[in-house]
Motif scaffolding. Structure first.
Motif, PDB file in Angstrom:
ATOM      1  N   ALA A 131      38.166  35.726  30.879  1.00 20.77           N
ATOM      2  CA  ALA A 131      38.207  34.286  30.565  1.00 20.77           C
ATOM      3  C   ALA A 131      39.037  33.522  31.580  1.00 20.77           C
ATOM      4  CB  ALA A 131      38.789  34.102  29.162  1.00 20.77           C
ATOM      5  N   GLN A 132      38.843  32.204  31.590  1.00 19.54           N
ATOM      6  CA  GLN A 132      39.618  31.342  32.494  1.00 19.54           C
ATOM      7  C   GLN A 132      41.115  31.491  32.206  1.00 19.54           C
ATOM      8  OE1 GLN A 132      38.126  27.298  32.727  1.00 19.54           O
ATOM      9  NE2 GLN A 132      36.063  28.065  32.344  1.00 19.54           N
ATOM     10  N   GLY A 133      41.901  31.586  33.263  1.00 16.32           N
ATOM     11  CA  GLY A 133      43.363  31.717  33.115  1.00 16.32           C
ATOM     12  C   GLY A 133      43.828  33.158  32.996  1.00 16.32           C
ATOM     13  N   GLU A 134      42.878  34.091  32.730  1.00 17.49           N
ATOM     14  CA  GLU A 134      43.292  35.506  32.646  1.00 17.49           C
ATOM     15  C   GLU A 134      43.479  36.067  34.057  1.00 17.49           C
ATOM     16  OE1 GLU A 134      41.894  37.282  28.439  1.00 17.49           O
ATOM     17  OE2 GLU A 134      40.316  37.240  29.954  1.00 17.49           O
ATOM     18  N   ARG A 135      44.300  37.133  34.137  1.00 14.02           N
ATOM     19  CA  ARG A 135      44.657  37.680  35.449  1.00 14.02           C
ATOM     20  C   ARG A 135      43.789  38.874  35.831  1.00 14.02           C
ATOM     21  NH1 ARG A 135      47.196  35.120  32.039  1.00 14.02           N
ATOM     22  NH2 ARG A 135      48.272  36.954  31.260  1.00 14.02           N
ATOM     23  N   LEU A 136      43.459  38.891  37.125  1.00 15.42           N
ATOM     24  CA  LEU A 136      42.751  40.025  37.721  1.00 15.42           C
ATOM     25  C   LEU A 136      43.690  40.666  38.736  1.00 15.42           C
ATOM     26  CD1 LEU A 136      40.205  41.649  38.782  1.00 15.42           C
ATOM     27  CD2 LEU A 136      39.855  39.732  40.344  1.00 15.42           C
ATOM     28  N   LEU A 137      44.201  41.867  38.468  1.00 18.93           N
ATOM     29  CA  LEU A 137      45.048  42.545  39.452  1.00 18.93           C
ATOM     30  C   LEU A 137      44.154  43.201  40.495  1.00 18.93           C
ATOM     31  CD1 LEU A 137      48.080  44.308  37.723  1.00 18.93           C
ATOM     32  CD2 LEU A 137      47.706  41.912  38.230  1.00 18.93           C
ATOM     33  N   MET A 138      44.528  43.014  41.774  1.00 20.19           N
ATOM     34  CA  MET A 138      43.739  43.583  42.880  1.00 20.19           C
ATOM     35  C   MET A 138      44.633  44.516  43.691  1.00 20.19           C
ATOM     36  SD  MET A 138      42.135  39.987  44.279  1.00 20.19           S
ATOM     37  CE  MET A 138      41.735  40.746  45.831  1.00 20.19           C
ATOM     38  N   ILE A 139      44.274  45.798  43.695  1.00 19.02           N
ATOM     39  CA  ILE A 139      45.000  46.757  44.553  1.00 19.02           C
ATOM     40  C   ILE A 139      43.948  47.203  45.554  1.00 19.02           C
ATOM     41  CG2 ILE A 139      46.464  48.821  44.598  1.00 19.02           C
ATOM     42  CD1 ILE A 139      46.836  48.261  41.491  1.00 19.02           C
ATOM     43  N   VAL A 140      43.671  46.321  46.487  1.00 17.75           N
ATOM     44  CA  VAL A 140      42.468  46.428  47.313  1.00 17.75           C
ATOM     45  C   VAL A 140      42.850  46.362  48.786  1.00 17.75           C
ATOM     46  CG1 VAL A 140      40.255  45.300  47.820  1.00 17.75           C
ATOM     47  CG2 VAL A 140      41.099  45.364  45.473  1.00 17.75           C
ATOM     48  N   LYS A 141      42.271  47.267  49.569  1.00 15.07           N
ATOM     49  CA  LYS A 141      42.571  47.282  51.012  1.00 15.07           C
ATOM     50  C   LYS A 141      41.986  46.038  51.687  1.00 15.07           C
ATOM     51  CE  LYS A 141      38.536  50.080  51.989  1.00 15.07           C
ATOM     52  NZ  LYS A 141      38.009  51.426  52.207  1.00 15.07           N
ATOM     53  N   ASP A 142      42.419  45.757  52.903  1.00 17.41           N
ATOM     54  CA  ASP A 142      41.894  44.609  53.655  1.00 17.41           C
ATOM     55  C   ASP A 142      40.412  44.867  53.937  1.00 17.41           C
ATOM     56  OD1 ASP A 142      44.484  43.715  53.599  1.00 17.41           O
ATOM     57  OD2 ASP A 142      44.603  43.291  55.747  1.00 17.41           O
ATOM     58  N   SER A 143      39.554  44.052  53.356  1.00 20.54           N
ATOM     59  CA  SER A 143      38.103  44.295  53.409  1.00 20.54           C
ATOM     60  C   SER A 143      37.391  43.038  52.934  1.00 20.54           C
ATOM     61  CB  SER A 143      37.754  45.442  52.445  1.00 20.54           C
ATOM     62  OG  SER A 143      38.234  45.110  51.141  1.00 20.54           O
ATOM     63  N   VAL A 144      36.067  43.017  53.083  1.00 19.47           N
ATOM     64  CA  VAL A 144      35.280  41.884  52.575  1.00 19.47           C
ATOM     65  C   VAL A 144      35.404  41.826  51.051  1.00 19.47           C
ATOM     66  CG1 VAL A 144      32.961  40.908  52.425  1.00 19.47           C
ATOM     67  CG2 VAL A 144      33.727  41.973  54.555  1.00 19.47           C
ATOM     68  N   ALA A 145      35.487  42.994  50.412  1.00 15.53           N
ATOM     69  CA  ALA A 145      35.621  43.030  48.942  1.00 15.53           C
ATOM     70  C   ALA A 145      36.864  42.270  48.480  1.00 15.53           C
ATOM     71  CB  ALA A 145      35.675  44.472  48.450  1.00 15.53           C
ATOM     72  N   PHE A 146      37.939  42.328  49.272  1.00 14.92           N
ATOM     73  CA  PHE A 146      39.156  41.590  48.917  1.00 14.92           C
ATOM     74  C   PHE A 146      38.823  40.101  48.813  1.00 14.92           C
ATOM     75  CE2 PHE A 146      43.893  41.377  48.977  1.00 14.92           C
ATOM     76  CZ  PHE A 146      44.024  40.004  49.041  1.00 14.92           C
ATOM     77  N   LEU A 147      38.114  39.574  49.823  1.00 11.63           N
ATOM     78  CA  LEU A 147      37.789  38.136  49.815  1.00 11.63           C
ATOM     79  C   LEU A 147      36.825  37.798  48.671  1.00 11.63           C
ATOM     80  CD1 LEU A 147      38.920  38.558  52.778  1.00 11.63           C
ATOM     81  CD2 LEU A 147      37.482  36.639  53.410  1.00 11.63           C
ATOM     82  N   GLN A 148      35.851  38.692  48.430  1.00 13.60           N
ATOM     83  CA  GLN A 148      34.887  38.415  47.346  1.00 13.60           C
ATOM     84  C   GLN A 148      35.612  38.324  46.008  1.00 13.60           C
ATOM     85  OE1 GLN A 148      32.494  41.902  47.961  1.00 13.60           O
ATOM     86  NE2 GLN A 148      30.984  40.823  49.229  1.00 13.60           N
ATOM     87  N   LEU A 149      36.524  39.276  45.776  1.00 15.49           N
ATOM     88  CA  LEU A 149      37.244  39.296  44.493  1.00 15.49           C
ATOM     89  C   LEU A 149      38.176  38.096  44.359  1.00 15.49           C
ATOM     90  CD1 LEU A 149      38.042  43.077  44.342  1.00 15.49           C
ATOM     91  CD2 LEU A 149      37.103  41.766  42.416  1.00 15.49           C
ATOM     92  N   PHE A 150      38.949  37.840  45.416  1.00 11.19           N
ATOM     93  CA  PHE A 150      39.950  36.775  45.358  1.00 11.19           C
ATOM     94  C   PHE A 150      39.262  35.425  45.096  1.00 11.19           C
ATOM     95  CE2 PHE A 150      42.803  33.615  47.217  1.00 11.19           C
ATOM     96  CZ  PHE A 150      44.057  34.030  46.787  1.00 11.19           C
ATOM     97  N   TRP A 151      38.248  35.124  45.915  1.00 11.25           N
ATOM     98  CA  TRP A 151      37.603  33.806  45.784  1.00 11.25           C
ATOM     99  C   TRP A 151      36.644  33.749  44.613  1.00 11.25           C
ATOM    100  CZ3 TRP A 151      39.995  29.983  47.832  1.00 11.25           C
ATOM    101  CH2 TRP A 151      40.794  30.195  48.951  1.00 11.25           C
ATOM    102  N   GLY A 152      36.022  34.888  44.293  1.00 12.13           N
ATOM    103  CA  GLY A 152      35.139  34.936  43.122  1.00 12.13           C
ATOM    104  C   GLY A 152      35.943  34.623  41.871  1.00 12.13           C
ATOM    105  N   ALA A 153      37.148  35.206  41.787  1.00 13.75           N
ATOM    106  CA  ALA A 153      38.015  34.946  40.638  1.00 13.75           C
ATOM    107  C   ALA A 153      38.353  33.457  40.574  1.00 13.75           C
ATOM    108  CB  ALA A 153      39.282  35.787  40.758  1.00 13.75           C
ATOM    109  N   ILE A 154      38.771  32.880  41.697  1.00 12.62           N
ATOM    110  CA  ILE A 154      39.191  31.467  41.680  1.00 12.62           C
ATOM    111  C   ILE A 154      38.013  30.568  41.282  1.00 12.62           C
ATOM    112  CG2 ILE A 154      39.982  29.551  43.151  1.00 12.62           C
ATOM    113  CD1 ILE A 154      41.770  31.632  44.604  1.00 12.62           C
ATOM    114  N   LYS A 155      36.817  30.877  41.808  1.00 16.00           N
ATOM    115  CA  LYS A 155      35.661  30.052  41.430  1.00 16.00           C
ATOM    116  C   LYS A 155      35.404  30.136  39.930  1.00 16.00           C
ATOM    117  CE  LYS A 155      32.161  28.863  44.047  1.00 16.00           C
ATOM    118  NZ  LYS A 155      30.951  28.872  44.917  1.00 16.00           N
ATOM    119  N   ALA A 156      35.649  31.327  39.356  1.00 12.98           N
ATOM    120  CA  ALA A 156      35.370  31.541  37.927  1.00 12.98           C
ATOM    121  C   ALA A 156      36.539  31.117  37.038  1.00 12.98           C
ATOM    122  CB  ALA A 156      35.028  33.016  37.702  1.00 12.98           C
ATOM    123  N   GLY A 157      37.613  30.588  37.639  1.00 15.29           N
ATOM    124  CA  GLY A 157      38.770  30.149  36.848  1.00 15.29           C
ATOM    125  C   GLY A 157      39.709  31.290  36.483  1.00 15.29           C
TER     126      GLY A 157
END
Ligand code: 3SK
Length: 510
Positions: free
Chosen positions: A56-82
């Protein structure tokens, strides 16, 4: 001014297609290139996936992710989804992850399989269990596999510039790490004031940051600045060593290179043996720790390149005092970055005049709103509009700031405050010294005296005659009470994951 309903992903991600960058390369890694069109599609798929998983919006997604395209997808995907992304240092231990999982009360956790040996016991030992746990790749039900079925379109959830957007954990020398809560506007502020107006970042720049994306410094260098100017980011998923970073520079030919003092020192050493082609680089940057003037001199001597030293913090998100391409004062952190205000205060809260050392306080629009779940540390660090950096600095009459040490690393010798960093800088000027850390330890009479831990250059032996030489070398350069009374020759210095010397560990050894 930020428009109503502003979600920061609109300006860092969505904007690029409308501006004609679909085919331009956004990210380069050893695995291949990703265009802006592919990046936008991947971010949208991630936003759809997180939404489908019920985060849900406002909930936290912890990312223990190496430097990669997946890092950007997760980080920005989360922000777009709130959803609030929380990138974590990938070099931590299970007990650290267990703390952060519980402290954040995260709804989801995604990790690169490389970190499973610490993350999985961390999850098992945490006092909270996130509803969604996924490997970033390599598993049938992992993040990468689940992305493929998702739509590549997603309308960003409306947010305000003041809304919470992402967190970064900041660790000090004592206590548990603290989650610094950053707002939607903060990445815009750092990208514009430091990235563009201080560094001069441009659309044709290729950015390579040896500092990782989980670190506020690396997040700006390797992700937000390139996306802000529509440039290209080169990502290294492995540990940054002289060899791995030289190989990246030769292969991907970055124009801007970002390192930390420890790595510059190791690279300088390695440059005795190899001569990588740095001709693509127009500027190097250093932060994380103050850069000794001698390291800058040696680097310039070997590569012909300047290093812009600056100081930032996780709480302010990026660099707020910096040297400039046309205004470099070796041995200083430079002057205030536009958009920030800084001053040196004494312990009673009075502003100190130029030339006096005291606590550095900063105010600026990228300051974290609070530490999550930690009103005490919030109250002692975020003092109204000022943020207490915990660093001791001197500001001279021309506005140049010189680092003296962490406020809790300063030592009092014979009743006079003394900067460990000043003594370390003097030691490092000696050609036999690679790195040095100075702490205050009691002598036989129980009086505090400077004591040096020294990493010697290759092939140099730590003899008592060298101790004498180094003591004389310091006496010739520093006020008489500042020379180290004892020396320890060591193979390496204790450091944080981001390269800061942990002097408190050296204090407790004695
Ligand atoms: O330590 C620093 O100098 C720094 C710089 C930029 C961003 C974050 C940090 C901690």
């Amino acid at each position: 001014a930020f428009p109503h309903g502003f979600n920061v992903a609109r300006v860092f991600i969505d904007r690029h297609l409308a501006e004609g960058r679909a085919a331009k390369i956004a990210v380069r890694t050893a695995q291949g290139d990703t265009s802006y069109a592919e990046l936008v599609a991947g971010v949208n798929r991630a936003a759809n996936l997180l939404t489908c998983l019920g985060i849900a919006q406002g909930e936290r997604l912890l990312m223990i992710v190496k430097d990669s395209v997946a890092f950007l997808q997760l980080f920005w995907g989360a922000i777009k989804a709130g959803v609030v992304p929380v990138p974590l240092n990938t070099m931590l231990r299970a007990k650290d992850y267990a703390f952060m999982i519980a402290d954040s009360g995260c709804a989801a956790l995604v990790y690169s399989p490389e970190f499973a040996t610490e993350v999985e016991p961390g999850l098992a030992g945490a006092a909270h269990r996130p509803g969604v746990v996924m490997r970033a790749e390599g598993a049938e039900d992992g993040f990468a596999a689940r992305l493929t079925g998702q739509s590549d379109r997603f309308e960003a959830i409306p947010a305000s510039a003041e809304d919470d957007c992402f967190w970064l954990y900041s660790s000090g020398s004592t206590g548990n790490p603290k989650g610094a809560v950053h707002r939607h506007r903060d990445m815009v502020v750092t990208s514009e004031f430091y990235g563009v107006r201080t560094l001069g970042a441009r659309e044709d720049d290729v950015f390579f940051s040896a500092a990782k994306l989980f670190f506020a410094y690396g997040l700006g260098n390797g992700m937000t600045f390139p996306l802000w100017v529509g440039g290209t980011s080169v990502l290294l998923d492995a540990r940054p060593t002289p060899q791995s970073t030289f190989a990246m520079v030769e292969r991907f030919r970055p124009t801007l290179y970002f390192g930390v003092p420890t790595l510059y020192a190791a690279q300088i050493h390695a440059l005795d043996e190899v001569r990588p082609d740095f001709s693509s680089v127009r500027l190097c940057v250093s932060a994380g720790e103050a850069l000794p003037a001698e390291t800058l001199r040696r680097w310039k001597d070997r590569t012909g390149l300047d290093i812009l030293d600056g100081i930032g913090s996780t709480e302010l998100l990026h660099i707020f005092i910096s040297n400039r391409p046309d205004d470099i004062r070796p041995g200083t952190s430079g002057r205030m970055v536009e958009g920030y205000d800084g001053a040196v205060f004494d312990d009673e809260g009075n502003r100190l005049p130029p030339g006096e050392s005291g606590r550095l306080m900063i105010r600026g629009l990228s300051a974290a709103r609070c530490y999550w779940n930690n009103p005490e540390r919030t109250a002692s660090t975020m003092l109204g509009e000022w943020l207490n950096t915990g660093d001791t600095y001197i500001c001279d009459a021309d506005g140049y700031f010189t680092y003296c040490g962490r406020s809790d690393d300063m030592l009092k010798v014979g009743g006079i405050w003394c900067s460990p960093f000043e003594i370390e800088a003097a030691l490092i000027e000696h050609p036999d010294v690679l790195e040095a850390a100075v702490v205050g330890n009691p002598d036989a009479e129980g009086l505090i005296k400077p004591e040096a831990y020294v990493v010697l250059a290759d092939g140099v032996r730590g003899t008592s005659s060298l101790q004498h030489t180094l003591a004389q070398h310091c006496k010739a350069r520093l006020a008489p009470y500042k020379f180290p009374r004892r020396f320890h020759f060591v193979d390496d210095l204790p450091k944080t994951a981001t390269g800061k010397i942990q002097r408190f560990r050296l204090r407790t050894q004695v």
